[in-house]
Design an enzyme around this catalytic site. Structure first.
Site, PDB file in Angstrom:
ATOM      1  N   HIS A  31       0.848  -1.197   0.000  1.00 48.15           N
ATOM      2  CA  HIS A  31       0.000   0.000   0.000  1.00 48.15           C
ATOM      3  C   HIS A  31       0.883   1.246   0.000  1.00 48.15           C
ATOM      4  CE1 HIS A  31      -3.899   1.945   0.856  1.00 48.15           C
ATOM      5  NE2 HIS A  31      -3.173   2.824   1.534  1.00 48.15           N
ATOM      6  N   ASP A  33       0.979   5.342   0.086  1.00 49.59           N
ATOM      7  CA  ASP A  33       0.258   6.574   0.406  1.00 49.59           C
ATOM      8  C   ASP A  33       1.000   7.783  -0.143  1.00 49.59           C
ATOM      9  OD1 ASP A  33      -2.013   5.724   2.216  1.00 49.59           O
ATOM     10  OD2 ASP A  33      -0.332   4.833   3.301  1.00 49.59           O
ATOM     11  N   HIS A  64      -2.814   5.054  -2.781  1.00 51.03           N
ATOM     12  CA  HIS A  64      -3.843   5.868  -2.132  1.00 51.03           C
ATOM     13  C   HIS A  64      -3.453   7.323  -2.307  1.00 51.03           C
ATOM     14  CE1 HIS A  64      -6.015   7.027   1.896  1.00 51.03           C
ATOM     15  NE2 HIS A  64      -6.497   7.658   0.852  1.00 51.03           N
ATOM     16  N   GLY A 143      -1.014   6.490  12.638  1.00 50.00           N
ATOM     17  CA  GLY A 143      -1.256   6.512  14.073  1.00 50.00           C
ATOM     18  C   GLY A 143      -2.414   7.376  14.519  1.00 50.00           C
ATOM     19  N   ASP A 171      -8.734   0.666   6.043  1.00 53.79           N
ATOM     20  CA  ASP A 171      -7.458   1.363   6.228  1.00 53.79           C
ATOM     21  C   ASP A 171      -7.527   2.253   7.469  1.00 53.79           C
ATOM     22  OD1 ASP A 171      -5.023   2.616   5.970  1.00 53.79           O
ATOM     23  OD2 ASP A 171      -5.536   3.745   4.165  1.00 53.79           O
ATOM     24  N   GLY A 172      -6.580   2.064   8.372  1.00 52.97           N
ATOM     25  CA  GLY A 172      -6.513   2.917   9.554  1.00 52.97           C
ATOM     26  C   GLY A 172      -6.914   2.205  10.830  1.00 52.97           C
ATOM     27  N   GLY A 193      -0.628  -1.078   9.333  1.00 51.49           N
ATOM     28  CA  GLY A 193       0.187   0.066   9.703  1.00 51.49           C
ATOM     29  C   GLY A 193       0.760  -0.085  11.085  1.00 51.49           C
ATOM     30  N   SER A 195      -0.787   0.043  13.889  1.00 55.89           N
ATOM     31  CA  SER A 195      -1.666  -0.644  14.842  1.00 55.89           C
ATOM     32  C   SER A 195      -1.423  -2.146  14.895  1.00 55.89           C
ATOM     33  CB  SER A 195      -3.141  -0.391  14.494  1.00 55.89           C
ATOM     34  OG  SER A 195      -3.479   0.950  14.684  1.00 55.89           O
TER      35      SER A 195
END
Length: 217
Positions: A31, A33, A64, A143, A171-172, A193, A195
Site C-alpha cells: 500500500h 500513500d 492511495h 497513528g 485502512d486505519g 500500519g 496498529s
C-alpha cells in the site's frame, strides 16, 4: 484475506530492502500513500518512492492518493507501475473523469470513504469502480485515533458489495481484533500500519504470520 502493509510506515532509509522484506514476509499487496500537503496537512511518498517499490516487487501495488486534482497525476503514477489507484471523490471537481482516466491508463479504480463521508453520498460511483477503501481514521497521518462511528459503515458497504461486485479494504487502526471482526463481516482485506505491524516486536514475517493465524488462516 488481503494484507497490505503501508510503506508510509516503513523504514525510508532503504525502501528497496523494506519492499523485499515485506514481500518475503507474506504480504499480499503493498500500500502506497501519497500526500500533497493540500488535501491533507502532511506529505508522504513521492513519485521516486512509488517507482522504487513497484520496480522491486511482484506483488499488486495499491496507490492511495491523498492529493488535490488527482486526475492530473494519474498517468504519471500509472506509468510508475501501480496496479490499483484509490482517490477521494471530494478532491477533484469531476470524479467520474478521474475514474475513466484510471481505467484508460490500465489501472483498477477505487474510491476512498472518509470517516465523515456517508456511504449514501457516494452511491453514484459504486457501479463504476472495483474497489472501496474505507477509512477507520482521519486520513493524513500514521497513528491517527480510531473513530468508532465508522463501524456502522462497514455493515452498510458490505450490503453493497455483491450488488456492485466491490472489493472492500479497511485502512486505519486495523488492529488484529478489528481485522478478525471485520473479516467475519465480509471485509476483503486490511492495510497494515502501526496498529498491527510496524513498530511491533518481531520480524515482519513473524508478525504477519501471527496476524494470519489470529484471523483464522
Amino acid at each position: 484475506m488481503i494484507y497490505s502493509p503501508s510503506l508510509m510506515c516503513a523504514n525510508f532509509d532503504n525502501i528497496k530492502a523494506e519492499t523485499f522484506a515485506l514481500e518475503a514476509a507474506g504480504a499480499n499487496r503493498l500500500h502506497l500513500d501519497v500526500m500533497d500537503g493540500r488535501y491533507v496537512p502532511n506529505f508522504a511518498m513521492g513519485l521516486g518512492d512509488v517507482k522504487s517499490v513497484c520496480r522491486n516487487t511482484s506483488l499488486v501495488t495499491e496507490l492511495h492518493l491523498m492529493i488535490m486534482e488527482p486526475c492530473r497525476y494519474i498517468k504519471m503514477f500509472a506509468d510508475a507501475g501501480v496496479d490499483i489507484i484509490y482517490f477521494h471523490p471530494d478532491s477533484d471537481s469531476d470524479p467520474m473523469q478521474v475514474i475513466q482516466k484510471i481505467r484508460k491508463e490500465g489501472c483498477t479504480p477505487g474510491i476512498v470513504i472518509n470517516p465523515e463521508t456517508t456511504v449514501e453520498s457516494l452511491k453514484e460511483y459504486y457501479e463504476h469502480v472495483d474497489n472501496i477503501l474505507l477509512m477507520g481514521v482521519k486520513p493524513g497521518n500514521a497513528g491517527h485515533i480510531y473513530l468508532p462511528h465508522v463501524e456502522e459503515k462497514v455493515g452498510q458497504i458490505i450490503e453493497l458489495k455483491s450488488k456492485y461486485n466491490l472489493e472492500i479494504i479497511m485502512d486505519g487502526a486495523c488492529t488484529v481484533e478489528r481485522m478478525k471482526r471485520w473479516g467475519k463481516q465480509g471485509v476483503d482485506g486490511f492495510v497494515l500500519g502501526t496498529s498491527s505491524l510496524f513498530g511491533h516486536r518481531g520480524t515482519y514475517k513473524q508478525i504477519i504470520q501471527s496476524i494470519k493465524q489470529e484471523c483464522g488462516e
